[in-house]
Design an enzyme around this catalytic site. Structure first.
Site, PDB file in Angstrom:
ATOM      1  N   ARG A 195      68.191   4.345  89.368  1.00  0.00           N
ATOM      2  CA  ARG A 195      67.889   5.056  89.784  1.00  0.00           C
ATOM      3  C   ARG A 195      67.992   5.724  89.295  1.00  0.00           C
ATOM      4  O   ARG A 195      68.639   5.704  87.810  1.00  0.00           O
ATOM      5  CB  ARG A 195      69.231   4.631  91.265  1.00  0.00           C
ATOM      6  CG  ARG A 195      70.554   4.867  90.887  1.00  0.00           C
ATOM      7  CD  ARG A 195      71.065   5.187  92.446  1.00  0.00           C
ATOM      8  NE  ARG A 195      72.854   4.470  91.208  1.00  0.00           N
ATOM      9  CZ  ARG A 195      72.987   5.363  90.796  1.00  0.00           C
ATOM     10  NH1 ARG A 195      73.481   6.690  90.161  1.00  0.00           N
ATOM     11  NH2 ARG A 195      74.775   4.624  90.991  1.00  0.00           N
ATOM     12  N   GLU A 211      85.900 -10.342  86.057  1.00  0.00           N
ATOM     13  CA  GLU A 211      85.978  -9.908  85.104  1.00  0.00           C
ATOM     14  C   GLU A 211      86.983  -9.448  84.285  1.00  0.00           C
ATOM     15  O   GLU A 211      88.002  -8.925  84.747  1.00  0.00           O
ATOM     16  CB  GLU A 211      85.206  -8.565  85.456  1.00  0.00           C
ATOM     17  CG  GLU A 211      84.312  -7.933  84.516  1.00  0.00           C
ATOM     18  CD  GLU A 211      82.982  -6.441  84.231  1.00  0.00           C
ATOM     19  OE1 GLU A 211      81.872  -6.867  84.755  1.00  0.00           O
ATOM     20  OE2 GLU A 211      83.355  -5.375  84.716  1.00  0.00           O
ATOM     21  N   LYS A 240      75.311  -7.280  90.262  1.00  0.00           N
ATOM     22  CA  LYS A 240      75.836  -7.605  89.274  1.00  0.00           C
ATOM     23  C   LYS A 240      75.678  -8.386  88.856  1.00  0.00           C
ATOM     24  O   LYS A 240      75.623  -8.839  86.837  1.00  0.00           O
ATOM     25  CB  LYS A 240      77.189  -6.943  89.662  1.00  0.00           C
ATOM     26  CG  LYS A 240      77.416  -6.009  89.863  1.00  0.00           C
ATOM     27  CD  LYS A 240      77.129  -4.266  89.806  1.00  0.00           C
ATOM     28  CE  LYS A 240      77.601  -3.411  90.209  1.00  0.00           C
ATOM     29  NZ  LYS A 240      77.961  -2.890  90.842  1.00  0.00           N
ATOM     30  N   HIS A 289      88.010   5.023  88.961  1.00  0.00           N
ATOM     31  CA  HIS A 289      86.286   4.452  88.795  1.00  0.00           C
ATOM     32  C   HIS A 289      85.476   5.589  89.308  1.00  0.00           C
ATOM     33  O   HIS A 289      84.064   4.584  88.491  1.00  0.00           O
ATOM     34  CB  HIS A 289      86.134   2.636  88.948  1.00  0.00           C
ATOM     35  CG  HIS A 289      87.722   1.654  88.806  1.00  0.00           C
ATOM     36  ND1 HIS A 289      87.497   1.093  87.245  1.00  0.00           N
ATOM     37  CD2 HIS A 289      88.288   0.560  90.164  1.00  0.00           C
ATOM     38  CE1 HIS A 289      88.371   0.330  88.002  1.00  0.00           C
ATOM     39  NE2 HIS A 289      88.825  -0.085  89.366  1.00  0.00           N
TER      40      HIS A 289
END
Lengths: 508, 169
Positions: free
Chosen positions: A292, A200, A116, A235
């Protein structure tokens, strides 16, 4: 093109990949753990190899065992599906080192985009806006508190090499930060083998919108528009659609431009998805990239007519994409619902067990990507998702109405499942209005309330009559009771999927 | 043939169902209402057709001992059937009308925590124990208020699906 490939995965995605193989006259090789011997992906495949005991680490995550099966079967390439080894650069490298083609980007590209933090830096360099945040690998608690303050609460603590929503924690205020970091680091270590986490800003009332791209080894890159996946629980995406009500022509153009600039900058080879958060001012922020195939790729396929797995095989074998950008047309609307073996009215408790009855939907505009069959025992070891239902319509309204029909047609007994919950979502006025954001499910707690059954009397009568009939003429040698056998009798011919462990239905 | 009486629990409701064979069919009585009923299982399937007077109703039914899972349209019913005489004697684990309730493990897993003790009064929704499976910790909550009569598992123990965990009085 390859003559034979191995699919290093299980369940619905393995089966979905094999179907494209069959379409392309490529032989498919399945791998399976002890828990999946009767799994539909095994009965469907042209060949199948046992790779170990049920725990993922000993089978589907066991690189050595997967490579051995590939060599024994003489497969020329390996498709990793999603989850398991799909974003593990060491696996991608080990496949190549074994002289086999990895169907996906290179190990270096997975490392660059799969991490990330690396992806955030790359995106920033390519001029793509990112969610405000910071790495917190080795900073002191005081320094972190300062960082979090700069970013602004609430902040989200995320594992750097994570995925699938695991190990993420929202921190509302400074006093919760230290504890959340500890937990997140521990979870990140056990789930992904790296304790690096980052902070974040946690954005409120934003939509999750992602751009699907494909880029071949000749540098030919295309986009396949967006998907919206704002309906999430912890999530994890539950309902997805293509396109998105929130994406205007202008916003799409800006997001697509950013996505293509990013993949061109790293020379990406494969299909991939760039995930963004979009606020109500139509600002978008890069979230992460998935290198992917994604679970929800089906809605894009339904709307564009592009077989994304086929594109993956073409790219991996060094051929050109079968589509140019001009040829991609977006036709109508598609919605996907993820069916899982979980009890929505008991805190989403997983419900493994034997599927005794299964009727899958059909008819116009419907696609079912299923990984289970009647008589199959859902193992306790893997993800509880068992099938994806996709409904298409000329517009969003038609697609949603059709999805309600599809969910109603899907009948499953033997295990608890989330069909009633999915139906409640696609009936919800805010969902119908397209009024979505990532907190949609948290905001509409009414969706978690079970509706009372309207006609328990009929159920009582039918059960009493069946019990009565079974008691009149007990089946000799197979008494009712202790082992829970299906006692037939009085002309009632019960199918004994539960006790008999009937073989999974094979499609070929 | 004589009238057979059944005590039936569907969800949280109880029904007294009387069944009397009549002209190759049944006369079924629930409370004040009586229907002429005809039952047929589609051969080799779990699909059940029930005709009450002239109305046809369809069900998907799964059976495990005296427990039935009945799916009609979108409604899922958990049903237990006891012969009335057995229910009156309090036979079977469920007992009759709000007797003791065996709390079973819904899945294969490991007991990571037992929160309730024998003799303890619990409220509906109170966590009784925690079972780990599918890499998730699952809280098992009391389906109704009551007193814990017995705890049949301990921390760290592996449990099978439907294994008895606690007895709720």
């Amino acid at each position: 093109m390859f003559k034979k490939i191995l699919i290093a995965n299980r369940g619905e995605v393995a089966l979905r990949i094999m179907r494209t193989c069959t379409d392309m006259d490529v032989l498919s090789v399945a791998v399976f753990s002890d828990a999946d011997r009767k799994s539909p992906h095994v009965t469907y495949a042209d060949e199948a190899y046992h790779i170990g005991p049920p725990p993922p680490r000993e089978s589907y995550l066991n690189i050595e065992a997967v490579l051995r099966a590939a060599k024994e079967s003489k497969a020329e390439a390996i498709h990793p599906g999603y989850g398991f080894l799909s974003e593990n650069p060491d696996f991608a490298q080990a496949v190549v080192d074994a002289g086999i083609v990895f169907i996906g980007p290179t190990a270096a590209q997975i490392r660059a985009m799969g991490n990330k933090l690396g992806a955030r830096r790359l995106m920033q360099k390519a001029g793509v806006p990112i969610v405000p945040g910071a790495t917190v690998e080795s900073a002191s608690v005081e320094a972190l508190k300062k960082l979090a303050k700069e970013i602004g609460y609430p902040v989200l603590v995320k594992p750097a090499s994570g995925g699938g929503g695991k190990g993420m924690h929202v921190v509302q205020a400074e006093e919760e930060l230290e504890g959340a970091l500890d937990i997140a680091r521990r979870e990140a270590m056990s789930a992904f083998g790296s304790s690096t986490v980052y902070l974040e800003r946690y954005l409120h009332r934003v939509r999750h919108i992602e751009i699907q791209i494909a880029r071949d080894t000749r540098g030919h890159a295309i986009h396949l528009g967006e998907r919206e996946c704002s309906v999430q629980r912890r999530h994890q995406k539950i309902v997805e659609e293509c396109p998105s009500v929130a994406v205007t022509k202008d916003l799409r153009a800006r997001m697509v431009k950013a996505a293509l600039a990013a993949v061109n900058a790293v020379g990406y080879n494969g299909v991939g998805t760039l995930e963004f958060l979009v606020d109500d001012q139509k600002n978008f922020y890069f979230l992460e990239m998935n290198t992917r195939l994604q679970v929800e790729h089906t809605v894009t396929e339904r709307v564009t007519g592009v077989d994304l797995v086929k594109q993956q095989l073409l790219i991996a074998s060094g051929e050109e994409l079968s589509w140019t950008q001009d040829q991609i047309k977006f036709n109508g609307w598609a919605v996907e619902c993820r069916v899982s073996a979980e009890d929505p009215y008991n805190n989403f408790m997983p419900s493994p067990g034997v599927i005794s009855v299964l009727y899958e939907p059909g008819g116009p505009g419907v696609r079912v990507d299923s990984g289970v069959s009647e008589g199959f025992e859902i193992p306790v070891y893997y993800d509880p998702m068992i099938a994806k239902l996709i409904a298409w319509g000329r517009n969003r309204d038609e697609a949603i109405r059709r999805m309600r029909r599809v969910l109603g047609e899907y009948k499953l007994l033997g295990i608890r499942n989330n069909i009633p919950f999915l139906l409640a979502i696609v009936r919800h006025p805010n969902f119908v209005a397209g009024d979505l954001h990532t907190g949609f499910l948290d905001e509409h707690t009414d969706l978690f309330q079970q509706e009372a059954n309207a006609s328990p009397e009929y159920a009582a009568i039918v059960a009493a009559l069946l019990e009565h009939a079974s008691k009149q003429k007990p089946r000799t040698g197979a008494p009712n009771g202790a082992n829970g056998s299906n006692g037939g009798g009085a002309g009632l011919a019960w199918r004994s999927a539960v006790q008999g462990g009937a073989w999974g239905r094979s499609w070929r | 043939m004589a009238v057979e009486k059944y005590r039936v629990q569907a969800g949280e409701q109880w029904f007294d169902v009387s069944i009397e064979p009549k002209n190759g069919r049944y006369a079924v009585t629930v409370g004040e209402k009586t229907w002429e009923a005809d039952l047929e299982v589609f051969t080799g399937t779990n699909l059940v057709s029930l005709i009450l007077d002239r109305r046809s109703l369809k069900f998907l039914v799964d059976k495990d001992g005296d427990r039935y899972t009945v799916l009609r349209n979108l409604e899922l019913h958990e049903v237990r059937v006891k012969a009335a005489w057995a229910a009156a004697k309090g036979g079977g684990t469920a007992g009759a009308g709000g007797g003791d309730l065996t709390i079973e493990s819904p899945l294969v897993g490991v007991v990571v925590q037992v929160r309730a003790q024998a003799g303890q009064k619990v409220e509906k929704g109170e966590v009784l124990c925690v079972i780990e499976a599918m890499k998730m910790q699952n809280e098992l909550k009391a389906p109704r208020a009551g007193t814990v009569k017995a705890v049949r598992v301990s921390q760290g123990q592996k449990v099978a699906q439907k294994q008895a965990l606690l007895l709720l009085g």
